[in-house]
Design a protein around this motif. Structure first.
Motif, PDB file in Angstrom:
ATOM      1  N   UNK A  33       0.836  -1.190   0.000  1.00  0.00           N
ATOM      2  CA  UNK A  33       0.000   0.000   0.000  1.00  0.00           C
ATOM      3  C   UNK A  33       0.872   1.241   0.000  1.00  0.00           C
ATOM      4  N   UNK A  34       2.032   1.153   0.642  1.00  0.00           N
ATOM      5  CA  UNK A  34       2.928   2.304   0.698  1.00  0.00           C
ATOM      6  C   UNK A  34       2.293   3.441   1.463  1.00  0.00           C
ATOM      7  N   UNK A  35       3.082   4.419   1.796  1.00  0.00           N
ATOM      8  CA  UNK A  35       2.523   5.581   2.489  1.00  0.00           C
ATOM      9  C   UNK A  35       1.474   6.260   1.625  1.00  0.00           C
ATOM     10  N   UNK A  36       1.733   6.300   0.323  1.00  0.00           N
ATOM     11  CA  UNK A  36       0.819   7.031  -0.552  1.00  0.00           C
ATOM     12  C   UNK A  36      -0.546   6.353  -0.644  1.00  0.00           C
ATOM     13  N   UNK A  37      -0.536   5.026  -0.621  1.00  0.00           N
ATOM     14  CA  UNK A  37      -1.809   4.313  -0.687  1.00  0.00           C
ATOM     15  C   UNK A  37      -2.602   4.464   0.602  1.00  0.00           C
ATOM     16  N   UNK A  38      -1.903   4.354   1.714  1.00  0.00           N
ATOM     17  CA  UNK A  38      -2.566   4.478   3.010  1.00  0.00           C
ATOM     18  C   UNK A  38      -3.151   5.884   3.154  1.00  0.00           C
ATOM     19  N   UNK A  39      -2.368   6.864   2.765  1.00  0.00           N
ATOM     20  CA  UNK A  39      -2.817   8.253   2.869  1.00  0.00           C
ATOM     21  C   UNK A  39      -4.022   8.490   1.955  1.00  0.00           C
ATOM     22  N   UNK A  40      -3.977   7.963   0.758  1.00  0.00           N
ATOM     23  CA  UNK A  40      -5.106   8.135  -0.166  1.00  0.00           C
ATOM     24  C   UNK A  40      -6.374   7.534   0.439  1.00  0.00           C
ATOM     25  N   UNK A  41      -6.214   6.398   1.118  1.00  0.00           N
ATOM     26  CA  UNK A  41      -7.376   5.750   1.732  1.00  0.00           C
ATOM     27  C   UNK A  41      -7.934   6.602   2.872  1.00  0.00           C
ATOM     28  N   UNK A  42      -7.038   7.137   3.707  1.00  0.00           N
ATOM     29  CA  UNK A  42      -7.503   8.019   4.788  1.00  0.00           C
ATOM     30  C   UNK A  42      -8.264   9.214   4.210  1.00  0.00           C
ATOM     31  N   UNK A  43      -7.713   9.784   3.172  1.00  0.00           N
ATOM     32  CA  UNK A  43      -8.348  10.972   2.576  1.00  0.00           C
ATOM     33  C   UNK A  43      -9.706  10.628   1.995  1.00  0.00           C
ATOM     34  N   UNK A  44      -9.784   9.483   1.331  1.00  0.00           N
ATOM     35  CA  UNK A  44     -11.050   9.090   0.718  1.00  0.00           C
ATOM     36  C   UNK A  44     -12.090   8.812   1.792  1.00  0.00           C
ATOM     37  N   UNK A  45     -11.646   8.192   2.853  1.00  0.00           N
ATOM     38  CA  UNK A  45     -12.589   7.899   3.946  1.00  0.00           C
ATOM     39  C   UNK A  45     -13.114   9.199   4.545  1.00  0.00           C
ATOM     40  N   UNK A  46     -12.194  10.150   4.748  1.00  0.00           N
ATOM     41  CA  UNK A  46     -12.607  11.427   5.340  1.00  0.00           C
ATOM     42  C   UNK A  46     -13.523  12.210   4.404  1.00  0.00           C
ATOM     43  N   UNK A  47     -13.155  12.265   3.148  1.00  0.00           N
ATOM     44  CA  UNK A  47     -13.901  13.107   2.196  1.00  0.00           C
ATOM     45  C   UNK A  47     -15.157  12.412   1.674  1.00  0.00           C
ATOM     46  N   UNK A  48     -15.226  11.103   1.883  1.00  0.00           N
ATOM     47  CA  UNK A  48     -16.321  10.295   1.328  1.00  0.00           C
ATOM     48  C   UNK A  48     -16.381  10.424  -0.197  1.00  0.00           C
ATOM     49  N   UNK A  49     -15.233  10.578  -0.798  1.00  0.00           N
ATOM     50  CA  UNK A  49     -15.137  10.665  -2.253  1.00  0.00           C
ATOM     51  C   UNK A  49     -13.894   9.902  -2.699  1.00  0.00           C
TER      52      UNK A  49
END
Ligand code: FES
Ligand code: FES
Lengths: 218, 826
Positions: free
Chosen positions: B344-360
């Motif tokens: 997942x790498x840092x970038x994948x994990x971060x993208x997931x956090x952002x998507x969860x927060x933004x619901x997009x």
């Protein structure tokens, strides 16, 4: 191909429709701004920073997109017109992955502003294919396996096809020279050379039907 | 024919490569790396399978093929004939997705657009070492268009302290390299995301740092970690040994010992000794690492630029404590990995956090600078000593290597010295040196290009000392039958016969030729499953989560299915790169072809058998009277009865028939390695220091080649990456500021079209009777291992001077030739 782009740079219309004032004005000739510093410095000619609608002529069609003046042509094509065949790899002019044609001449879409492409005929990798018929260079790339991951491929194809437009009988050195700016990390260069020379040699002007069947091909 | 049924003994259960690599090596055993453990998975020993005896074609055509009997599970197809007798396997076949790539229609992760999708941008550390005191995101949050911000709490990819208490706890991760990700922002456009990222204010307490490996080894050097630290590998390998000693930044050694090297050297008639230096190489895949994550409560969909849909799913599930069934990973087109992209790498994990927060949905692609920093091939400083008898027989090898994988480990280089030639006495000691720079990672044949650069040059030096032809010396000490054939091909087809003594050219431009050899290992990933489906209209599909990184996996699968059904590869529909399909292997260590193709052939065979069984009654015959011949289904007892697949499928009672198969173990437990020999002709301009490669001839073994067209593409790529590594690439760190100076594609030079030499490649078919396809990967042994060494040997042949340092830039070459002092090049 019917609408083979000409290599002569067309400057038609560059200075037409000057006098952009409001952010809502469609820019017809923003290229002129970049080309004519003096005029561009006149306050009533500056645009942005907000988004402005512009008309772009892409692959034979007019598109109106609303973009900020800072958007590159690559971003505009990819994010606003869904033409993701044009790849962005370095975003600073060092790899040629984003090569498109402006009035038939290869140009780096990451180093060109969207507004500077107004009034020019933009051809992308998608525009090289006419309906179901691939450009001979595309056919030759498949035949010679001139691709691996394929991320450099659209840029390579655009460069090689442009070379063949301006030089119908290139030699190996010409091909190397033409693609010397196109980076390929997978190391597909030898097959890029072979594919391009194949098209040149066969004067293969019509795309032949592609088959994945080697038995039929043999 | 009633097959003879026997129960496969437990030893039939193949344990794959990593153990075999260490075979014969005693002393401190190498701790099994996570990645290797994964590839070692075998069916439980208790399980046994009913088998029959089959006779396989075996060996190398050039040596005359022989036969080999094996016990084969009953549900597996009969052995394949050699390639020359097959219709599709072994025939050059255009890339299955070639058209999509050539027309720009293929959608890579970077190209994914989803409704409402946000664009994310990371904020990276601007200092090489220190503690974050504050992260102020308020200005960024206030920017219109910003939808979510995430500040990283745990950084992946950095070695972890064995005892975390050695470091004071803090809210933010400790910064250990410039470019380490700190936070990320998602916004409605990439431009707004960039603007917002620039508004995030980070303050630091700086700590002393070190970015030079030599400096880092000094006793008083600033330490990257306050105590011993170990790194995990990825599904593609990498990661160093664990729980080895660590003093300051020096982690190791990992020691391997066979026999007694002192005794071995005392028995030697000739000894060669030298120090070799290799640089850090960055992967520089053209598509950067990146993800599009669409976090929905019921399922998280991840578009990933990855070499392992399965390993990415595993990591997302683990990090977010999600059941794997709720994570879907998709990789349809992928723009190069070379070992860098597994988790997942840092970038994948971060993208997931952002998507969860933004619901997009959120797209996060690294930029080019980040791509250069996120991981790399470690450098090396190797001290190598080899002893031999007059006739060339090796008596002792000792290797000490120091390499830096930045804030990670895994810089070992002993693979070639340990596994290329037999030697009774061996001692290798591998050290990792921590520095404040991005972590090392698996990169095409991890450790081997470095190791080969030293080892195969030392073997050449030994040949000079023994007054032997380098080919003759290898004929003497190399037990590999394939490399013997490969050397023979090179002797016959290149200018080797006209090779002159070293350094005899008199002009300023000197020409030379040299060879070097590679070794790689047969790894099998048992997570290799697929489903083959035949519909009543005769259409055939194959499904697996395995991905195609550009190596041509889709084409391979199409060919294997086509051969079994007698249809054109173009008529097979390939659905891969989606974890909704049966699990496929992660693509690292050249495992893909060898792992997945047997499952695909077996599934095709089983689906076809089911089809025959279903159709036979309607044809008033029995299933075993039906066979495929020349693309037709014919009656064995009456050749005039011949049907197309379509006609047969039309007789199915149900709409579809399918077979799902997981790869079985290898047929025999044998140590199998692959190898190639590469030959180089070059010119050295001794006045400018420029090295010009004029010709490369590669002879390579990849088991049974399934698609020679694709294999040759990969070997071209390995050779060119090898030249690029040998001559141009070099990560340059600013020692005063602690960051990478050339994290771009104009100052980090990779090979371009004008530096491409004439390349000729010969594939050596090697039938090993280990699976129903005998296929093998070629990614690792394809030139990347050998080229620097082969160029080094050719350079010596041209100039009489040994290049012990890469890249062979004009400055380094002129220094080696004594034209400028070493200091001038430093
Ligand atoms: S992306 Fe435009 S030149 Fe690299
Ligand atoms: S094919 Fe992968 S970069 Fe060229």
């Amino acid at each position: 191909m019917s609408d083979t782009p000409k290599i002569e740079v067309s400057r038609r219309g560059f200075l037409k429709g000057a006098g952009l004032t409001a952010a809502t004005t469609v820019i017809e000739s923003a290229s002129a701004l970049a080309r004519d510093a003096k005029e561009a410095m006149q306050p009533d000619r500056s645009v942005g920073p907000d988004a402005v609608p512009v008309k772009l002529h892409v692959n034979g069609q007019e598109h109106t997109v609303t973009i900020e003046p800072r958007y590159t042509l690559a971003e505009t094509l990819r994010d606003h017109l869904g033409l993701t065949g044009t790849k962005v790899v370095c975003d600073r002019g060092s790899c040629s992955a984003c090569t498109v044609w402006l009035d038939g001449t290869p140009a780096l879409a990451c180093m060109t502003l969207g507004i500077d492409a107004v009034g020019r005929k933009i051809t992308t990798i998608e525009g090289l294919t006419q309906g179901a018929e691939m450009h001979p260079v595309q056919v030759a790339f498949v035949k010679h396996d001139a691709m691996q991951c394929g991320f450099c491929t659209p840029g390579m194809v655009m460069t090689c096809a442009a070379l063949l437009e301006r030089n119908h009988d290139p030699k190996l050195a010409d091909v190397k020279h033409a693609v010397s700016g196109n980076l390929c990390r997978c190391g597909t260069y030898p097959k890029v050379f072979a594919a391009t020379l194949d098209v040149a040699q066969q004067h293969q002007r019509a795309a032949y039907l592609l088959t994945l069947n080697p038995a039929k091909e043999a | 024919m009633a097959p003879e049924i026997v129960l496969a003994a437990q030893e039939q259960q193949q344990s794959t490569q990593p153990k075999s690599v260490k075979k014969g090596v005693e002393g401190e055993a190498k701790p099994t790396r996570e990645a290797e453990k994964k590839d070692e998975q075998t069916p439980t020993a208790a399980k046994s399978t009913a088998t029959r005896t089959e006779t396989f074609v075996f060996g190398i055509p050039q040596n005359g093929l022989t036969k080999k009997e094996r016990q084969v599970p009953l549900d597996e197809p009969p052995p394949l004939a050699q390639n020359s007798e097959l219709k599709y396997i072994g025939k050059p076949t255009p890339r299955y997705d070639g058209m999509a790539k050539a027309t720009g229609r293929g959608k890579y992760t970077a190209d994914i657009q989803l409704p409402g999708m946000l664009y994310a941008r990371m904020v990276d550390a601007t200092i090489p070492h220190g503690r974050i005191t504050s992260v102020d995101t308020s200005a960024a949050e206030a920017l219109p268009g910003v939808k979510a911000i995430h500040v990283i709490e745990h950084t992946f990819g950095i070695a972890a302290l064995r005892d975390p208490k050695q470091e004071a706890p803090s809210k933010y991760p400790v910064i250990r390299y410039a470019g380490q990700p700190i936070a990320a922002v998602a916004a409605t456009s990439p431009q707004i995301a960039s603007d917002a990222a620039a508004l995030i204010k980070v303050t630091y307490d700086r700590m002393p740092f070190v970015v030079d490996k030599q400096d880092a080894r000094a006793p008083d050097a600033p330490t990257v970690f306050p105590g011993p630290a170990d790194a995990e590998g990825s599904a593609g390998g990498g990661g160093g040994p664990k729980n080895v000693p660590q003093v300051g930044n020096v982690h190791g050694p990992e020691r391997k010992k066979v026999g007694d090297v002192d005794k071995g050297f005392s028995e030697a008639d000739a000894v060669v000794e030298g120090e070799y230096f290799t640089q850090v190489q960055t992967h520089s895949a053209l598509e950067t690492h990146g993800f599009v994550v669409d976090w929905k409560p019921e399922e998280v969909t991840v578009y990933a630029s990855t070499q392992g849909t399965a390993s990415v799913r595993d990591e997302f599930a683990e990090v977010f404590k999600l059941p794997k069934s709720q994570v879907r990973v998709i990789t349809e087109f992928m723009g190069g990995g070379f070992g860098a992209k597994f988790g997942a790498g840092n970038e994948g994990v971060v993208a997931a956090h952002l998507s969860r927060k933004a619901k997009l949905p959120v797209k996060l692609m690294l930029d080019r600078k980040q791509e250069h920093i996120v991981c790399n091939r470690p450098d090396s400083h190797q001290k190598l000593k080899i002893g031999a008898k007059k006739d060339g027989t090796l008596t002792a090898i000792s290797l000490t290597s120091y390499g830096t994988a930045g804030v990670g480990t895994g810089a070992g280089t002993a693979g070639p010295a340990t596994n290329l030639y037999k030697c009774p006495n061996l001692l290798t000691e591998e050290y990792d040196v921590f520095i404040n720079a991005g972590p090392g990672a698996a990169f095409r044949a991890p450790g081997h290009p470095q190791g080969c650069f030293a080892f195969e040059q030392a073997i050449d030096e030994l040949a000079v000392k023994l007054d032997m032809d380098p080919m003759d010396l290898r004929d003497k000490i190399d037990e590999s039958p394939t490399r013997r054939v490969e050397r023979k091909i090179i002797r016959e087809r290149t200018n080797w016969k006209t090779r002159k003594a070293a350094g005899v050219d008199t002009g300023p431009v000197k020409r030379g030729m040299g060879i070097a050899q590679s070794v790689w290992y047969r790894f099998i990933n048992m997570d290799s499953s697929c489903e083959v489906r035949v519909s009543r209209d005769g259409s055939v599909e194959i499904m697996s989560s395995v991905q195609d990184l550009g190596t041509g996996t889709k084409t391979l699968l199409a060919i294997v299915v086509a051969e079994e059904f007698g249809i054109s590869p173009a008529d097979v529909v390939i659905r891969i790169g989606d974890t909704r399909y049966p699990i496929g292997p992660n693509s690292g260590g050249s495992v893909t072809a060898g792992s997945i193709t047997p499952a695909v052939r077996n599934a095709s065979y089983q689906a076809r058998q089911k089809l025959f069984a279903a159709a036979a009654p309607k044809l008033s015959t029995t299933a075993d009277n039906l066979e495929m011949r020349g693309g037709k289904v014919v009656f064995k007892n009456d050749e005039s009865k011949s049907y197309s697949l379509k006609q047969i499928a039309a007789k199915m009672p149900t709409s579809e028939i399918s077979a799902r198969v997981t790869r079985g173990p290898e047929y025999a437990k044998e140590r199998i390695t692959y190898g190639g020999v590469d030959y180089v002709e070059l010119a050295v301009d001794t006045e400018t220091g420029r090295v010009h490669i004029e010709k490369v001839f590669g002879a390579h073994d990849c088991g049974r080649p399934i698609n020679p067209l694709g294999v040759i593409s990969q070997i071209n790529g390995g050779i060119l990456q090898g030249i690029s590594y040998a001559l141009f690439e070099d990560r340059v760190m600013d020692r005063k500021q602690g960051y990478m100076l050339n994290a771009n594609l104009e100052n980090y030079k990779i090979i371009g079209a004008r530096e491409v030499p004439e390349i000729e490649i010969e594939l050596v078919e090697n039938y090993i009777a280990q699976s129903s396809t005998d296929a093998a990967g070629i990614g690792e042994s394809a030139g990347i291992i050998t080229l620097a060494a082969a160029i080094g040997n050719a350079f010596y042949n041209a100039t009489g001077v040994r290049m012990r340092k890469i890249p062979m830039t004009p400055a380094n070459v002129l220094a080696a030739l004594g034209r400028v002092s070493q200091e001038e090049t430093a």
